[in-house]
Design a protein around this motif. Sequence first.
Motif, PDB file in Angstrom:
ATOM      1  N   LEU A  11      41.188  38.525  30.360  1.00  0.00           N
ATOM      2  CA  LEU A  11      40.006  39.349  30.116  1.00  0.00           C
ATOM      3  C   LEU A  11      38.815  38.524  29.620  1.00  0.00           C
ATOM      4  N   PRO A  12      39.019  37.601  28.658  1.00  0.00           N
ATOM      5  CA  PRO A  12      37.867  36.767  28.265  1.00  0.00           C
ATOM      6  C   PRO A  12      37.310  35.953  29.427  1.00  0.00           C
ATOM      7  N   LEU A  13      38.220  35.473  30.295  1.00  0.00           N
ATOM      8  CA  LEU A  13      37.760  34.731  31.464  1.00  0.00           C
ATOM      9  C   LEU A  13      36.950  35.628  32.388  1.00  0.00           C
ATOM     10  N   GLY A  14      37.361  36.904  32.483  1.00  0.00           N
ATOM     11  CA  GLY A  14      36.614  37.848  33.303  1.00  0.00           C
ATOM     12  C   GLY A  14      35.224  38.102  32.747  1.00  0.00           C
ATOM     13  N   ILE A  15      35.104  38.188  31.426  1.00  0.00           N
ATOM     14  CA  ILE A  15      33.792  38.381  30.797  1.00  0.00           C
ATOM     15  C   ILE A  15      32.888  37.185  31.081  1.00  0.00           C
ATOM     16  N   VAL A  16      33.461  35.983  30.971  1.00  0.00           N
ATOM     17  CA  VAL A  16      32.691  34.778  31.299  1.00  0.00           C
ATOM     18  C   VAL A  16      32.266  34.806  32.760  1.00  0.00           C
ATOM     19  N   ALA A  17      33.192  35.254  33.643  1.00  0.00           N
ATOM     20  CA  ALA A  17      32.869  35.313  35.075  1.00  0.00           C
ATOM     21  C   ALA A  17      31.724  36.276  35.342  1.00  0.00           C
ATOM     22  N   VAL A  18      31.724  37.430  34.640  1.00  0.00           N
ATOM     23  CA  VAL A  18      30.638  38.401  34.801  1.00  0.00           C
ATOM     24  C   VAL A  18      29.303  37.782  34.400  1.00  0.00           C
ATOM     25  N   ILE A  19      29.309  37.047  33.281  1.00  0.00           N
ATOM     26  CA  ILE A  19      28.078  36.390  32.824  1.00  0.00           C
ATOM     27  C   ILE A  19      27.612  35.348  33.847  1.00  0.00           C
ATOM     28  N   VAL A  20      28.565  34.576  34.388  1.00  0.00           N
ATOM     29  CA  VAL A  20      28.229  33.558  35.387  1.00  0.00           C
ATOM     30  C   VAL A  20      27.675  34.200  36.644  1.00  0.00           C
ATOM     31  N   PHE A  21      28.350  35.281  37.107  1.00  0.00           N
ATOM     32  CA  PHE A  21      27.870  35.966  38.315  1.00  0.00           C
ATOM     33  C   PHE A  21      26.478  36.553  38.089  1.00  0.00           C
ATOM     34  N   ALA A  22      26.260  37.093  36.894  1.00  0.00           N
ATOM     35  CA  ALA A  22      24.939  37.647  36.589  1.00  0.00           C
ATOM     36  C   ALA A  22      23.877  36.557  36.659  1.00  0.00           C
ATOM     37  N   GLY A  23      24.203  35.382  36.108  1.00  0.00           N
ATOM     38  CA  GLY A  23      23.258  34.267  36.172  1.00  0.00           C
ATOM     39  C   GLY A  23      23.026  33.802  37.592  1.00  0.00           C
ATOM     40  N   MET A  24      24.096  33.706  38.395  1.00  0.00           N
ATOM     41  CA  MET A  24      23.969  33.267  39.784  1.00  0.00           C
ATOM     42  C   MET A  24      23.125  34.242  40.587  1.00  0.00           C
ATOM     43  N   ILE A  25      23.387  35.556  40.393  1.00  0.00           N
ATOM     44  CA  ILE A  25      22.616  36.557  41.141  1.00  0.00           C
ATOM     45  C   ILE A  25      21.155  36.555  40.682  1.00  0.00           C
ATOM     46  N   GLY A  26      20.973  36.390  39.379  1.00  0.00           N
ATOM     47  CA  GLY A  26      19.601  36.347  38.871  1.00  0.00           C
ATOM     48  C   GLY A  26      18.817  35.174  39.432  1.00  0.00           C
ATOM     49  N   LEU A  51      26.941  44.949  41.430  1.00  0.00           N
ATOM     50  CA  LEU A  51      27.375  43.740  42.108  1.00  0.00           C
ATOM     51  C   LEU A  51      28.027  42.765  41.128  1.00  0.00           C
ATOM     52  N   VAL A  52      27.439  42.637  39.954  1.00  0.00           N
ATOM     53  CA  VAL A  52      28.004  41.747  38.936  1.00  0.00           C
ATOM     54  C   VAL A  52      29.366  42.251  38.482  1.00  0.00           C
ATOM     55  N   LEU A  53      29.466  43.548  38.192  1.00  0.00           N
ATOM     56  CA  LEU A  53      30.734  44.120  37.722  1.00  0.00           C
ATOM     57  C   LEU A  53      31.816  44.023  38.794  1.00  0.00           C
ATOM     58  N   PHE A  54      31.465  44.313  40.039  1.00  0.00           N
ATOM     59  CA  PHE A  54      32.460  44.305  41.112  1.00  0.00           C
ATOM     60  C   PHE A  54      32.957  42.883  41.378  1.00  0.00           C
ATOM     61  N   CYS A  55      32.041  41.924  41.391  1.00  0.00           N
ATOM     62  CA  CYS A  55      32.460  40.529  41.602  1.00  0.00           C
ATOM     63  C   CYS A  55      33.317  40.036  40.434  1.00  0.00           C
ATOM     64  N   GLY A  56      32.951  40.413  39.209  1.00  0.00           N
ATOM     65  CA  GLY A  56      33.752  40.032  38.052  1.00  0.00           C
ATOM     66  C   GLY A  56      35.128  40.653  38.103  1.00  0.00           C
ATOM     67  N   TYR A  57      35.198  41.918  38.530  1.00  0.00           N
ATOM     68  CA  TYR A  57      36.491  42.601  38.650  1.00  0.00           C
ATOM     69  C   TYR A  57      37.379  41.918  39.686  1.00  0.00           C
ATOM     70  N   LEU A  58      36.820  41.605  40.853  1.00  0.00           N
ATOM     71  CA  LEU A  58      37.605  40.932  41.896  1.00  0.00           C
ATOM     72  C   LEU A  58      38.105  39.573  41.418  1.00  0.00           C
ATOM     73  N   PHE A  59      37.294  38.884  40.649  1.00  0.00           N
ATOM     74  CA  PHE A  59      37.696  37.578  40.115  1.00  0.00           C
ATOM     75  C   PHE A  59      38.892  37.727  39.181  1.00  0.00           C
ATOM     76  N   VAL A  60      38.844  38.720  38.294  1.00  0.00           N
ATOM     77  CA  VAL A  60      39.951  38.942  37.345  1.00  0.00           C
ATOM     78  C   VAL A  60      41.222  39.312  38.089  1.00  0.00           C
ATOM     79  N   VAL A  61      41.137  40.199  39.084  1.00  0.00           N
ATOM     80  CA  VAL A  61      42.323  40.621  39.832  1.00  0.00           C
ATOM     81  C   VAL A  61      42.951  39.438  40.561  1.00  0.00           C
ATOM     82  N   CYS A  62      42.138  38.640  41.223  1.00  0.00           N
ATOM     83  CA  CYS A  62      42.671  37.480  41.944  1.00  0.00           C
ATOM     84  C   CYS A  62      43.277  36.464  40.976  1.00  0.00           C
TER      85      CYS A  62
END
Length: 480
Positions: A11-26, A51-62
């Motif tokens: 879960l912490p890794l997923g939160i980091v991924a969401v932040i990273v995806f948000a930065g990348m999309i921004g 888009l950020v939430l969905f990409c973060g979710y897919l990252f956590v599941v994988c």
Amino acid sequence: MELMEMVRSYLPLGIVAVIVFAGMIGIGYGLIYRKVLKGSRQIGIGKLIWLVLFCGYLFVVCSLTLLDRGGGYKGRFYPLFASYKEAWYEFSMQDWRNLILNIILFVPFGFLLPAGIKWMQHFYRTTLCGLIFTLAIELTQFAAGRGVAEWDDVLNNTLGAMIGYGLFCLFYAVFLRKKQQEKLRVGVVLCCQIPLLLTCLAYALIFGIYAGKDLGNLRSGENTAFRKGSIQVSSDLSYESSVKELAVYELQKRDQQECEEYAAQFFENLGDELDKDETIFYDTTDVFLSKKGNHFWMDVEGLTWDYTDFDSVFWGGDEEEDDGEADNDTASPVTDAKEADIRACLKEYQVTLPKEAVFEKREEGNYKFTVSNLIKDDRIYDGELDCTYYSNGKMESIYNQIRTGTYYGSYPAISEQEAYERLCAGRFYLWNASADFYEITVDQVTLCYQKDSKGFYQPVYDFTVKVNGEEDVIEIPALK
């Protein structure tokens, strides 16, 4: 690893991924597309959040399903309902949690996909996408041997996507329908809740039936699905054909508070003190540490326990040499102790063994007591105790796996002959059954006892056999 623990770790890794995806999309949209390339197409803030939430979710599941998973499963795809059968016969809360969490894992998929893509706002489309996604994960596990590939995961994940879509429909009907100026289709919304209602009903039925059972389930009660004609059984033994009743015993149990009180008293008798801040409670095992760093593990059913003395044996206790440093050489294993000495020492650790327990000297100061289904005064004693005795008169470790139980009742049982016929018919459980043919030779049959899922000791027939030349034991439950 239990699925809940994996979720917590990722879960912490997923939160980091969401932040990273948000930065990348921004950066990609706001800086490169809008500023550098002078793009005019606008994307709403809601779409960006989705888009950020969905990409973060897919990252956590994988990550959960493909990373940090055990190997050795390559080329194996477990059949449908195999994990449900295992969960039923063992009735472990960990197994049931994993099954439920596998459903919950895909609920966000079924919710987020139609929330962000209008074309996906159809039940069959979202369900099909969920099925394709989980199939891709399981086939990757199957090919790479990462984790366990199971059809049950496909079923549970797809069911989770269906439930997620139903929740989306409910959310849409309550909060977004008026904004989109659409009519409320009550029938459609209610129909989309059927997967959730059926799942809750199925689990309630399973747990209700189990709660109504007098005794628990035996792991040996599951029958492996053998192919017809794949078993050949031979035996030179004669079997009793008389039908009789057999006794069932209830193992001793303690709740968490009672286990903690026992551990506190155990440490106090040894001049130590329980460290309550280091106590860990699991489903069936409680872990206690003392102020001196000694470990005490207790099983809540059967009251078996393990103790390790790190202080007085490993670290030399409170004894100090003249230079002020602990003397670690004062204690050494005793290799020639007598049975009476070991029994007397064990009493200091609140262990009193039946006199019928068989004593055995082993290597490096290790001693063993064995009790095999000893029935005495309406009580049963069964198991082994291993201990390591040191020259300072203390035990370095005690592994007390002797279960004790009191008489609970007598139940109708099958005969040895009926048990053998079940063996010949392939009505038994065989671990890791993957061969095309099984040649089974029976060498011996013994009436033993096995702990069931409710903490009772049930009788089983233990067939000592050779399966394709390899020694093994096949257990047939003795109760009808």
